[in-house]
Structure formats: C-alpha cells, structure tokens
Write an enzyme that holds these catalytic residues in place. Sequence first.
Site, short mmCIF file in Angstrom:
data_model
loop_
_atom_site.label_atom_id
_atom_site.label_comp_id
_atom_site.label_asym_id
_atom_site.label_seq_id
_atom_site.Cartn_x
_atom_site.Cartn_y
_atom_site.Cartn_z
N LYS A 1 -12.15 -1.72 6.99
CA LYS A 1 -11.02 -2.51 7.52
C LYS A 1 -11.37 -2.76 8.88
CE LYS A 1 -9.74 -2.97 4.21
NZ LYS A 1 -7.79 -2.24 3.47
N ASP B 1 -1.68 6.56 6.29
CA ASP B 1 -2.60 5.87 6.05
C ASP B 1 -3.07 4.52 7.40
OD1 ASP B 1 -4.30 3.67 5.15
OD2 ASP B 1 -3.04 3.25 3.32
N TRP C 1 1.00 -1.33 0.32
CA TRP C 1 0.19 0.05 -0.12
C TRP C 1 0.30 1.52 0.29
CZ3 TRP C 1 -3.83 -1.02 -1.90
CH2 TRP C 1 -5.06 -2.43 -1.78
C1 LIG Z 1 -7.20 -1.69 1.73
C2 LIG Z 1 -6.17 -0.81 2.48
C3 LIG Z 1 -5.94 0.11 1.46
C4 LIG Z 1 -6.72 0.28 0.23
O1 LIG Z 1 -7.58 0.16 0.67
P1 LIG Z 1 -9.18 0.18 -0.87
O2 LIG Z 1 -10.07 1.79 0.42
O3 LIG Z 1 -9.32 -0.55 -1.87
O4 LIG Z 1 -8.51 1.44 -1.21
C5 LIG Z 1 -4.92 0.89 1.08
N1 LIG Z 1 -4.19 0.86 2.38
C6 LIG Z 1 -4.06 0.07 3.35
C7 LIG Z 1 -3.55 0.22 5.07
C8 LIG Z 1 -5.27 -0.69 3.91
O5 LIG Z 1 -5.13 -1.98 4.06
#
Ligand SMILES: *Cc1c(COP(=O)(O)O)cnc(C)c1O
Length: 360
Positions: free
Chosen positions: A195, A171, A101
């Site tokens: 999540k 993030d 990511w």
């Molecule tokens: C799942 C995830 C993403 C991607 O998320 P989307 O909503 O599918 O764009 C980005 N960063 C992390 C840390 C993730 O776990």
Amino acid sequence: MSRVYNFSAGPAMLPEEVLRQSSAEMLDYQGCGMSVMEMSHRSSSFQNILDQAQQDLKDLLALPDNYKVLFLQGGASQQFAMVPMNLMKNGVADYIVTGQWAKKAYAEGAKYGKANKLATSEDRTFAYIPDCADLPVSPDADYVYICENNTIYGTKYKTLPNTKGKPLVADQSSCFLSEPVDVSRYGLIFAGAQKNIGPAGVVVVIIREDLIPEEVPAFVPTMLQYKIHADNNSLYNTPPCYGIYICGKVFQWIKAQGGLEGMQQRNLEKAKLLYDFLDESRLFRGTVDKKDRSLMNVPFVTGDKDLDAKFVKEAAAKGLVNLKGHRTVGGMRASIYNAMPLAGVQTLVDFMKQFETENG
Ligand SMILES: *Cc1c(COP(=O)(O)O)cnc(C)c1O
C-alpha cells in the site's frame, strides 16, 4: 510511454524516483555485477541493504530502543494468525471490528483462543469508527486489536482506543508512514508493504520486545514465531530480498520528503483538495462520517450505479486508473497513498468537476 495516475488500493503507486533508481541498478547493483535479485541474502551487500532499511525505518519512526523491526512474508493476512499464535498467553483477545480486514483478523483470532468483539461499526457498513474511549476491555485480554485505517471503507482512527493498559495491536497496512506515529502507544504494529512502502511480498512488523514470547504452543510453525525472526534479524531463512531493497529506497525517499511530518503535510493537502470538492459537489458525495475520514482511501459515489460506472470508464481513458470502489461499497474509491503526487489528485478533481458539469 507515459505513466498513469494509479489510484489502486494496493498494490499501489511507488515514487517515480524509487522506480528510476532501482531500474538504473537493475543489472549491476553498485558495482557488484549483479542485480539485488540475484544476490545471496548472506552477502555483505545484502546485509548492508537490510541494515540500512532497518535503520532508516527506525529513524523515521523515532523507534524506542525496546522495539524490534522485522521484515517478514505472508502479507498482512499472515499476521492475522501470527498475532494470536504468539501473543495469546491467556488465550483471550479483544477485537474492534471496523471493516473487512478487522473482521478477518477477528475470525482468525477466534481459531486460537477466545476472541471478543469489543465494538463494531458493521451496522452502518463500516462508515464510521466507534467511540473507543471507555470500552469493556476484558480483564484478561492479551491485547486489543484494531485495523487503524480501513482501506475498503475509508475510515481511520483519529484517537487510539483506550485499551486500559492492554497492549494495542494495530494493522497499519494502509496508513503506515503516512503521518507521525508514537510507537510507544502500541505493542505491535504490522503493515503489508504494497500500500504505502513497497512491493507485495514484504510485511513489516514492529514489536515491543517484551511481547516476543520465549515459548509458543507446539502447533505454531517455526516460521510463524516472532522470536525466530527477531533472534535472526529477519534472516532466519531467505527473506523477500528485492522487496526489502525497494522498501529501503522508499524509506530514503520519505526521509528526503521531510520524514513523517513531511508526509503528513503532503497527505493532508491532497486529502483536503478531494474532500473539499466532495463536500461542495452537486453530483459526488463521500460515504463515511466526516470525523473519521481517512487521508489515504477516499470512497465516493454519485448515487447512480450507471453514472458511477461511466465515471470510472471515462476517468481511465484520461489516465486516472483503478478508481472503481470495493464491491461491498460500490461507487468509486481514490487511494491517495504517500506516493500519489498532489498533481494526481488535482487532475482527478479537475476531471470530477468536468464530469459533474457534463452529467449533473
Ligand atoms: C491490503 C490489506 C490487508 C491484506 O494484505 P495482504 O498483504 O494481501 O495480506 C490487510 N489489512 C489491511 C488494512 C489492508 O489494507
């Protein structure tokens, strides 16, 4: 119908109480005679839902007054672009690459300016967090970027990098609201909802007000400007109404569990149960450096691909589902987000012990 223990990395489990409450309100939300899904986003009923969700989130985070909360769309991945589009004033940003990511965010950042890879753990398949105490932060960097919890690899920053005064962008998709957080140490936090806090379709952005630019380059679409969403309190256009409503219910559930301290206690207990077993197991082992272990995503392997596949299959038959690891790591991964109860992890560990006896 019986519910399974869902160890998916996302979309992931939601608290059962939240699902029950929202299903009870499905046809008639609090006497409105309609579902939240059918409601105008300009109605007072929805305004109350949005305001309450925002306030509960602010309370949970003990959010300082100079930060804004935004409920946006496009997932965490959209933020990979929105961050550089809005924050790159000097056209320079530093990225710490600790997984897929972060790598994607770095690649996206490089489209809009000079993105520097400040540090990486790619040499060992992202099985650790690099030492970030004294990195050569670019003097003109607009921000330093991290992915705080690496969903795929199961690592988490235990100390934040020394950004030498530059705003930290994080993030937090897979660790959001899993433990107390000092927001004042960040310039911007974002988290996709699916999540830890709700259904896919919502991404929460917490941004320090002085980082919201008045002007952005002309190529930046209106919908991708933080200022537009901040000025309109996340109601510039139709927001993901139902998703925000569910997130709001999750925020209230977290409050009822003792807030972020309560969540942290619960999460520490769950993770300890699983990691302690991995450390003593003759068959299974964790895949990352112990000091960097995530409380949310726990990858593990037997070292034998066929045995891994057998484990995943037999676990699913016992109602322990979505334990297959990411294809880049192999093996298994148990995602044990906020909503996973201790009983789910206990059931998993009991099954692992049984499997070890039968196959060890
Ligand atoms: C799942 C995830 C993403 C991607 O998320 P989307 O909503 O599918 O764009 C980005 N960063 C992390 C840390 C993730 O776990």
